[in-house]
Scaffold this motif. Structure first.
Motif, PDB file in Angstrom:
ATOM      1  N   UNK A 147      -4.870   8.964  -4.183  1.00 42.53           N
ATOM      2  CA  UNK A 147      -3.757   9.414  -5.012  1.00 42.53           C
ATOM      3  C   UNK A 147      -2.761  10.256  -4.215  1.00 42.53           C
ATOM      4  N   UNK A 148      -3.189  10.765  -3.074  1.00 42.19           N
ATOM      5  CA  UNK A 148      -2.326  11.590  -2.230  1.00 42.19           C
ATOM      6  C   UNK A 148      -1.414  10.723  -1.377  1.00 42.19           C
ATOM      7  N   UNK A 149      -0.121  10.941  -1.474  1.00 42.77           N
ATOM      8  CA  UNK A 149       0.818  10.177  -0.654  1.00 42.77           C
ATOM      9  C   UNK A 149       0.575  10.439   0.828  1.00 42.77           C
ATOM     10  N   UNK A 150       0.124  11.647   1.172  1.00 44.25           N
ATOM     11  CA  UNK A 150      -0.105  11.982   2.579  1.00 44.25           C
ATOM     12  C   UNK A 150      -1.324  11.256   3.118  1.00 44.25           C
ATOM     13  N   UNK A 151      -2.369  11.123   2.325  1.00 47.87           N
ATOM     14  CA  UNK A 151      -3.537  10.377   2.773  1.00 47.87           C
ATOM     15  C   UNK A 151      -3.217   8.892   2.890  1.00 47.87           C
ATOM     16  N   UNK A 152      -2.387   8.376   1.990  1.00 44.38           N
ATOM     17  CA  UNK A 152      -1.976   6.972   2.110  1.00 44.38           C
ATOM     18  C   UNK A 152      -1.142   6.765   3.374  1.00 44.38           C
ATOM     19  N   UNK A 153      -0.260   7.720   3.667  1.00 43.98           N
ATOM     20  CA  UNK A 153       0.539   7.580   4.890  1.00 43.98           C
ATOM     21  C   UNK A 153      -0.344   7.697   6.138  1.00 43.98           C
ATOM     22  N   UNK A 154      -1.361   8.540   6.086  1.00 44.78           N
ATOM     23  CA  UNK A 154      -2.312   8.611   7.192  1.00 44.78           C
ATOM     24  C   UNK A 154      -2.958   7.253   7.420  1.00 44.78           C
ATOM     25  N   UNK A 155      -3.341   6.578   6.342  1.00 42.56           N
ATOM     26  CA  UNK A 155      -3.954   5.256   6.477  1.00 42.56           C
ATOM     27  C   UNK A 155      -3.021   4.282   7.180  1.00 42.56           C
ATOM     28  N   UNK A 156      -1.744   4.325   6.808  1.00 42.90           N
ATOM     29  CA  UNK A 156      -0.767   3.423   7.438  1.00 42.90           C
ATOM     30  C   UNK A 156      -0.587   3.776   8.914  1.00 42.90           C
ATOM     31  N   UNK A 157      -0.325   5.049   9.189  1.00 42.65           N
ATOM     32  CA  UNK A 157      -0.009   5.459  10.564  1.00 42.65           C
ATOM     33  C   UNK A 157      -1.211   5.346  11.494  1.00 42.65           C
ATOM     34  N   UNK A 158      -2.418   5.474  10.949  1.00 41.50           N
ATOM     35  CA  UNK A 158      -3.610   5.336  11.790  1.00 41.50           C
ATOM     36  C   UNK A 158      -3.667   3.950  12.437  1.00 41.50           C
ATOM     37  N   UNK A 159      -3.098   2.956  11.778  1.00 45.16           N
ATOM     38  CA  UNK A 159      -3.147   1.599  12.332  1.00 45.16           C
ATOM     39  C   UNK A 159      -2.300   1.450  13.584  1.00 45.16           C
ATOM     40  N   UNK A 160      -1.409   2.415  13.843  1.00 45.72           N
ATOM     41  CA  UNK A 160      -0.579   2.325  15.044  1.00 45.72           C
ATOM     42  C   UNK A 160      -1.438   2.371  16.305  1.00 45.72           C
ATOM     43  N   UNK A 180       3.130  -2.762  -2.578  1.00 47.12           N
ATOM     44  CA  UNK A 180       3.919  -2.431  -3.769  1.00 47.12           C
ATOM     45  C   UNK A 180       3.818  -0.950  -4.126  1.00 47.12           C
ATOM     46  N   UNK A 181       3.463  -0.124  -3.151  1.00 48.03           N
ATOM     47  CA  UNK A 181       3.414   1.316  -3.388  1.00 48.03           C
ATOM     48  C   UNK A 181       4.789   1.799  -3.842  1.00 48.03           C
ATOM     49  N   UNK A 182       4.799   2.741  -4.780  1.00 45.81           N
ATOM     50  CA  UNK A 182       6.057   3.195  -5.373  1.00 45.81           C
ATOM     51  C   UNK A 182       6.747   4.285  -4.570  1.00 45.81           C
ATOM     52  N   UNK A 183       6.054   4.898  -3.604  1.00 50.34           N
ATOM     53  CA  UNK A 183       6.655   6.020  -2.882  1.00 50.34           C
ATOM     54  C   UNK A 183       7.455   5.527  -1.679  1.00 50.34           C
ATOM     55  N   UNK A 184       8.676   6.038  -1.551  1.00 48.89           N
ATOM     56  CA  UNK A 184       9.559   5.625  -0.469  1.00 48.89           C
ATOM     57  C   UNK A 184       8.955   5.907   0.905  1.00 48.89           C
ATOM     58  N   UNK A 186       5.887   5.726   1.783  1.00 41.44           N
ATOM     59  CA  UNK A 186       4.892   4.699   2.091  1.00 41.44           C
ATOM     60  C   UNK A 186       5.583   3.378   2.408  1.00 41.44           C
ATOM     61  N   UNK A 187       6.604   3.055   1.661  1.00 41.82           N
ATOM     62  CA  UNK A 187       7.337   1.815   1.923  1.00 41.82           C
ATOM     63  C   UNK A 187       7.937   1.817   3.328  1.00 41.82           C
ATOM     64  N   UNK A 188       8.512   2.936   3.716  1.00 38.99           N
ATOM     65  CA  UNK A 188       9.089   3.041   5.062  1.00 38.99           C
ATOM     66  C   UNK A 188       8.012   2.944   6.129  1.00 38.99           C
ATOM     67  N   UNK A 189       6.876   3.594   5.896  1.00 36.83           N
ATOM     68  CA  UNK A 189       5.789   3.560   6.875  1.00 36.83           C
ATOM     69  C   UNK A 189       5.228   2.155   7.030  1.00 36.83           C
ATOM     70  N   UNK A 190       5.072   1.446   5.922  1.00 37.23           N
ATOM     71  CA  UNK A 190       4.576   0.066   5.971  1.00 37.23           C
ATOM     72  C   UNK A 190       5.543  -0.808   6.770  1.00 37.23           C
ATOM     73  N   UNK A 217       8.412  -8.003  -1.282  1.00 34.20           N
ATOM     74  CA  UNK A 217       8.358  -6.688  -0.642  1.00 34.20           C
ATOM     75  C   UNK A 217       9.486  -5.787  -1.135  1.00 34.20           C
ATOM     76  N   UNK A 218       9.249  -4.487  -1.236  1.00 34.29           N
ATOM     77  CA  UNK A 218      10.348  -3.551  -1.488  1.00 34.29           C
ATOM     78  C   UNK A 218      11.399  -3.689  -0.387  1.00 34.29           C
ATOM     79  N   UNK A 219      12.650  -3.575  -0.755  1.00 34.09           N
ATOM     80  CA  UNK A 219      13.746  -3.822   0.181  1.00 34.09           C
ATOM     81  C   UNK A 219      13.671  -2.926   1.422  1.00 34.09           C
ATOM     82  N   UNK A 220      13.337  -1.646   1.224  1.00 33.86           N
ATOM     83  CA  UNK A 220      13.324  -0.736   2.372  1.00 33.86           C
ATOM     84  C   UNK A 220      12.228  -1.117   3.359  1.00 33.86           C
ATOM     85  N   UNK A 221      11.062  -1.521   2.869  1.00 32.97           N
ATOM     86  CA  UNK A 221       9.978  -1.944   3.758  1.00 32.97           C
ATOM     87  C   UNK A 221      10.382  -3.191   4.530  1.00 32.97           C
ATOM     88  N   UNK A 222      11.026  -4.117   3.847  1.00 35.72           N
ATOM     89  CA  UNK A 222      11.461  -5.357   4.491  1.00 35.72           C
ATOM     90  C   UNK A 222      12.490  -5.072   5.577  1.00 35.72           C
TER      91      UNK A 222
END
Length: 240
Positions: A147-160, A180-184, A186-190, A217-222
């Motif tokens: 539920x934490x946006x920061x933990x979700x972003x950690x998951x994304x960035x860890x893949x780097x 389809x995450x709603x937070x901007x 996360x979309x940018x990180x993806x 895909x959300x436009x910003x992620x694309x």
């Protein structure tokens, strides 16, 4: 916690109030924004890194914990940079201790730069070095459902960390989970990690992912994901 006090004092001595106001706006610290309540000294990352590196060897986890629970952004950043520095000099057992400590305190990495400067260097590095592929994927997928946006972003960035070693599978898997995450943030990180897949691993695999998902895909992620593609490909995916 003498080290924590010294770090705090040295950072405060570098404070630039005018720059602090600029950073407060940039990192969205207003009411209802993702960085609400964050306080800045107005110090550059380079300055913070120098202070952190100076004290890293003497810093105990108690010092790091004290800095992480500071209201001041640069003090939390210094704490994370100390962890990163110590992680890369540590033996296997100590790396596990730092990895666990980081995750227990992950919600204190509560702005995007704090995550981006630490997640792949600790979480990603530990999983790549010490965990098997299946275990890493299970762990990151579970973290991506937080539920934490920061933990979700950690998951994304860890893949780097995996991307930098030529393995794009974790990044594509987490991108699918969070498509389809709603937070901007996360979309940018993806989108950013997808772009890195094409740049560092395989443009062919990025194109295959986009062929399947671009239309939804959300436009910003694309836009982030296609940034380095040839113009004709960018136009094709945007029209999708």
């Amino acid at each position: 916690m003498k080290v924590a006090k010294n770090v705090s004092r040295e950072l405060k001595a570098l404070a630039e109030p005018a720059k602090a106001l600029v950073l407060a706006r940039f990192f969205k610290t207003g009411k209802g924004e993702y960085g609400e309540g964050d306080v800045f000294y107005g110090i550059s990352v380079g300055q913070t890194r120098s202070v952190a590196r100076k004290h890293a060897r003497q810093a105990a986890l108690e010092d790091v914990r004290a800095l992480l629970h500071s209201r001041v952004h640069e003090e939390r950043l210094a704490a994370l940079l100390i962890l990163v520095d110590n992680f890369h000099k540590a033996e296997a057992g100590e790396k596990k201790r730092i990895f666990d400590f980081y995750l227990r305190n992950a919600k204190r990495a509560n702005n995007w730069d704090l995550v981006d400067l630490s997640a792949h260097r600790i979480v990603g590095a530990y999983l790549h070095e010490r965990a098997g592929k299946k275990e890493s994927m299970r762990f990151l997928k579970k973290l991506a459902q937080s539920e934490s946006v920061w933990e979700r972003r950690i998951a994304v960035l860890a893949t780097f960390q995996f991307i930098s070693k030529g393995d794009c599978e974790p990044a594509l898997a987490i991108a699918t989970v969070l498509l389809h995450d709603q937070h901007d943030l996360i979309r940018k990180a993806v989108g950013w990690m997808l772009r890195e897949v094409g740049k560092r691993c395989s443009e062919k695999k990025l194109l295959a992912f986009l062929d399947e998902h671009a239309a939804r895909m959300p436009r910003v992620a694309l836009r982030y994901a296609i940034e380095r593609l040839p113009e004709h490909d960018r136009k094709r995916y945007l029209k999708a």
